[in-house]
Enzyme design. Structure first.
Site, PDB file in Angstrom:
ATOM      1  CG  ASN A  37      -2.099   0.902   1.116  1.00  0.00           C
ATOM      2  OD1 ASN A  37      -2.238   1.612   0.122  1.00  0.00           O
ATOM      3  ND2 ASN A  37      -2.960   0.903   2.119  1.00  0.00           N
ATOM      4  CG  HIS A 122     -12.151  -3.874   9.956  1.00  0.00           C
ATOM      5  ND1 HIS A 122     -11.201  -2.960   9.604  1.00  0.00           N
ATOM      6  CD2 HIS A 122     -11.493  -5.041  10.106  1.00  0.00           C
ATOM      7  CE1 HIS A 122     -10.015  -3.546   9.546  1.00  0.00           C
ATOM      8  NE2 HIS A 122     -10.176  -4.822   9.843  1.00  0.00           N
ATOM      9  NE  ARG A 147     -10.075  -2.928  13.151  1.00  0.00           N
ATOM     10  CZ  ARG A 147      -9.214  -2.213  12.433  1.00  0.00           C
ATOM     11  NH1 ARG A 147      -7.977  -2.647  12.253  1.00  0.00           N
ATOM     12  NH2 ARG A 147      -9.578  -1.090  11.860  1.00  0.00           N
ATOM     13  CE1 TYR A 159      -5.931   1.712  10.821  1.00  0.00           C
ATOM     14  CE2 TYR A 159      -6.774   0.845  12.880  1.00  0.00           C
ATOM     15  CZ  TYR A 159      -6.421   0.664  11.568  1.00  0.00           C
ATOM     16  OH  TYR A 159      -6.588  -0.557  10.985  1.00  0.00           O
ATOM     17  CG  ASP A 210      -5.058  -2.127  14.676  1.00  0.00           C
ATOM     18  OD1 ASP A 210      -4.031  -1.868  15.336  1.00  0.00           O
ATOM     19  OD2 ASP A 210      -5.044  -2.368  13.447  1.00  0.00           O
ATOM     20  CG  HIS A 212      -2.909   1.508  13.039  1.00  0.00           C
ATOM     21  ND1 HIS A 212      -2.254   2.346  12.190  1.00  0.00           N
ATOM     22  CD2 HIS A 212      -3.318   0.462  12.296  1.00  0.00           C
ATOM     23  CE1 HIS A 212      -2.268   1.827  10.970  1.00  0.00           C
ATOM     24  NE2 HIS A 212      -2.906   0.669  11.007  1.00  0.00           N
ATOM     25  CD  GLU A 236      -4.098  -5.328  14.477  1.00  0.00           C
ATOM     26  OE1 GLU A 236      -5.318  -5.569  14.502  1.00  0.00           O
ATOM     27  OE2 GLU A 236      -3.502  -4.974  13.450  1.00  0.00           O
ATOM     28  CD  GLU A 262      -1.328  -4.096  10.482  1.00  0.00           C
ATOM     29  OE1 GLU A 262      -2.359  -4.731  10.740  1.00  0.00           O
ATOM     30  OE2 GLU A 262      -1.325  -2.887  10.209  1.00  0.00           O
ATOM     31  NE  ARG A 283      -3.074  -8.083  13.028  1.00  0.00           N
ATOM     32  CZ  ARG A 283      -3.945  -8.129  12.006  1.00  0.00           C
ATOM     33  NH1 ARG A 283      -4.564  -9.260  11.708  1.00  0.00           N
ATOM     34  NH2 ARG A 283      -4.185  -7.063  11.280  1.00  0.00           N
ATOM     35  CG  HIS A 312      -2.540  -7.168   7.504  1.00  0.00           C
ATOM     36  ND1 HIS A 312      -1.661  -6.449   6.725  1.00  0.00           N
ATOM     37  CD2 HIS A 312      -3.550  -6.338   7.798  1.00  0.00           C
ATOM     38  CE1 HIS A 312      -2.129  -5.218   6.554  1.00  0.00           C
ATOM     39  NE2 HIS A 312      -3.278  -5.125   7.202  1.00  0.00           N
ATOM     40  CG  ASP A 316      -3.772  -2.592   2.632  1.00  0.00           C
ATOM     41  OD1 ASP A 316      -4.686  -2.761   3.457  1.00  0.00           O
ATOM     42  OD2 ASP A 316      -2.578  -2.612   2.948  1.00  0.00           O
ATOM     43  CD  GLU A 339      -7.489  -7.089   9.253  1.00  0.00           C
ATOM     44  OE1 GLU A 339      -6.284  -7.397   9.166  1.00  0.00           O
ATOM     45  OE2 GLU A 339      -7.885  -5.925   9.405  1.00  0.00           O
ATOM     46  CD1 TRP A 402      -2.693   7.612  10.224  1.00  0.00           C
ATOM     47  CD2 TRP A 402      -2.269   5.614   9.311  1.00  0.00           C
ATOM     48  NE1 TRP A 402      -3.877   7.106   9.740  1.00  0.00           N
ATOM     49  CE2 TRP A 402      -3.663   5.891   9.185  1.00  0.00           C
ATOM     50  CE3 TRP A 402      -1.781   4.396   8.838  1.00  0.00           C
ATOM     51  CZ2 TRP A 402      -4.564   4.996   8.588  1.00  0.00           C
ATOM     52  CZ3 TRP A 402      -2.657   3.514   8.225  1.00  0.00           C
ATOM     53  CH2 TRP A 402      -4.043   3.811   8.099  1.00  0.00           C
TER      54      TRP A 402
END
Ligand code: GCO
Ligand code: MG
Length: 402
Positions: A37, A122, A147, A159, A210, A212, A236, A262, A283, A312, A316, A339, A402
């Site tokens: 991605n 999600h 999630r 996020y 998550d 993130h 996560e 991930e 992950r 993961h 993407d 996921e 991020w």
């Protein structure tokens, strides 16, 4: 059998994907995903310029030797671009093997270890109410694991929560947008989100979250402790994992299960995390960690330390990787969860596939190989569009994860 040719397809049916097609002298071909991605063209060029010329004339059944050749032979090891390129080749070769032997790939990985692959969806919302409504919708769709992410009061973005009217997962056209972050606000808000989720839906659904990569170990330890009453399936990426020992601090303070990996590319990114039992779920994905050949070794290593897989599976990762993950998930003994974010209609049309969802589980289908096609004619209608993930700043302007 010999490899006679290979080509890379970059298309954007809703989002960008990099797909490798390897052809053989027996007319059998295989597909592999190399999508990274925001850095798609780097992988496409790596494969076209530096990998394809080395493949011509090789026996596609030699997945181990070709993997070692591309990994060791490059001298420059690891990294997301290299490992996504190796994964694309590896998965395409396993697809060829399955087709040549007339059997789904899961039969080459040990056969079925379970009836179906448990997946998590999600759910998200701008606030807790909206997020809970979305959890309700996913329960109605049959998901047994969800999630949950919600916007944080006072923060313009966070996020896991799409901008109004947009789909998740982000990769916005043009240059990166900038998000806003406050750890204090997030830590105050998140326990309330799970308190409300459990209050409304009870204990009968697995809940995941998550972070993130946004916390420090001691902040993550506090969050893990405060979430304990809500029995999460996992928390996560509580911290960025370059420093594997960071997880020791979290682990010593909380019984909330931990998942990470991930963004890992090889076992060496998570070897200590696994061996010291600082995490519960690894992950790593087939596309970003070198294909079936490497991820099977990771799973076998993890199985020695009570660590299970949780690959993961955001949008993407193309349908080629989704199919690969389902073959993998149905076969490996220490599978944990997979996921699942549904792709948009345009993506599904470009990649016709045989996998399916029913009552919280997914199934890879029984077609030989992967069971995924690439409609090249349709793909040509969706040329590559530059797109990036957002970047993130603290309220005072400091750039953060991020
Ligand atoms: C997840 C991931 C994704 C990533 C995305 C980056 O758990 O699904 O964190 O949401 O952000 O795959 O490209
Ligand atoms: Mg994640």
């Amino acid at each position: 059998m010999k490899i006679t040719g290979a080509s890379v397809n970059v298309c954007s049916p809703g989002r960008n994907f990099v797909t490798l097609k390897i052809e053989t002298d027996e007319g059998i071909y295989g597909l592999g995903d190399g999508t990274l991605n925001g850095r798609e063209l780097a992988v496409a060029s790596y494969i076209t310029e530096h990998v394809i010329p080395c493949l011509i004339g090789r026996d596609p059944f030699q997945t181990e030797d070709i993997w070692q050749y591309l990994y060791r032979g490059a001298y420059w090891r690891r990294g997301p671009v290299t490992m996504a390129a190796i994964a694309a080749v590896d998965v395409a070769l396993w697809d060829i093997k399955g087709k040549a032997l007339n059997t789904p790939i899961y039969n080459l990985l040990g056969g079925r270890s379970r009836g179906g692959v448990l997946v998590y969806a999600h759910a998200h919302g701008a606030d807790i109410e909206e997020a809970l409504d979305d959890v309700g919708k996913h329960i109605e769709m049959g998901y047994q694991a969800i999630r949950v992410q919600s916007g944080v009061p006072g923060l313009a973005s966070t996020y896991g929560v799409p901008k109004a009217g947009m789909r998740y997962e982000p990769a916005e056209k043009g240059l990166p947008s900038e998000g806003q972050w406050s750890t204090e606000m997030y830590l105050r808000h998140t326990p309330k989100l799970f308190e409300e989720t459990r209050r409304r839906f009870g204990e009968n659904v697995h809940l995941l979250h998550d972070c993130h990569h946004r916390l420090t170990p001691i902040e993550a330890a506090r969050l893990g402790k405060e979430l304990e009453p809500y029995h999460l399936f996992w928390m996560e990426d509580p911290v960025a994992a370059e420093l594997q020992e960071g997880f020791r601090v979290i682990r010593e303070h909380t019984t909330t299960p931990l998942a990470t990996g991930e963004v890992f590319n090889t076992i060496w990114d998570g070897q200590e995390l696994i061996q010291r039992q600082w995490i519960d779920y690894i992950r790593m994905s087939i596309v970003h960690a070198g294909g079936f050949t490497h991820l099977k070794k990771v799973a076998d290593f993890a199985s020695l330390y009570h660590v299970r897989t949780g690959c993961h599976g955001a949008t993407d990762l193309s349908p080629v990787t989704m199919a690969a993950a389902l073959h993998f998930g149905i076969a490996v003994h220490n599978f944990g969860i997979q996921e699942h974010m549904a792709h948009c209609e345009e993506t599904d049309a470009v990649f016709p596939h045989g996998y399916s969802f029913k009552a919280g589980y997914m199934y890879p289908g029984d077609a030989p190989g992967l069971g995924v096609e690439l409609d090249e004619k349709l793909a040509a209608k969706y040329p590559y569009e530059r797109a990036y993930l957002p970047v993130n700043r603290k309220l005072d302007g400091t750039l953060t994860d991020w």
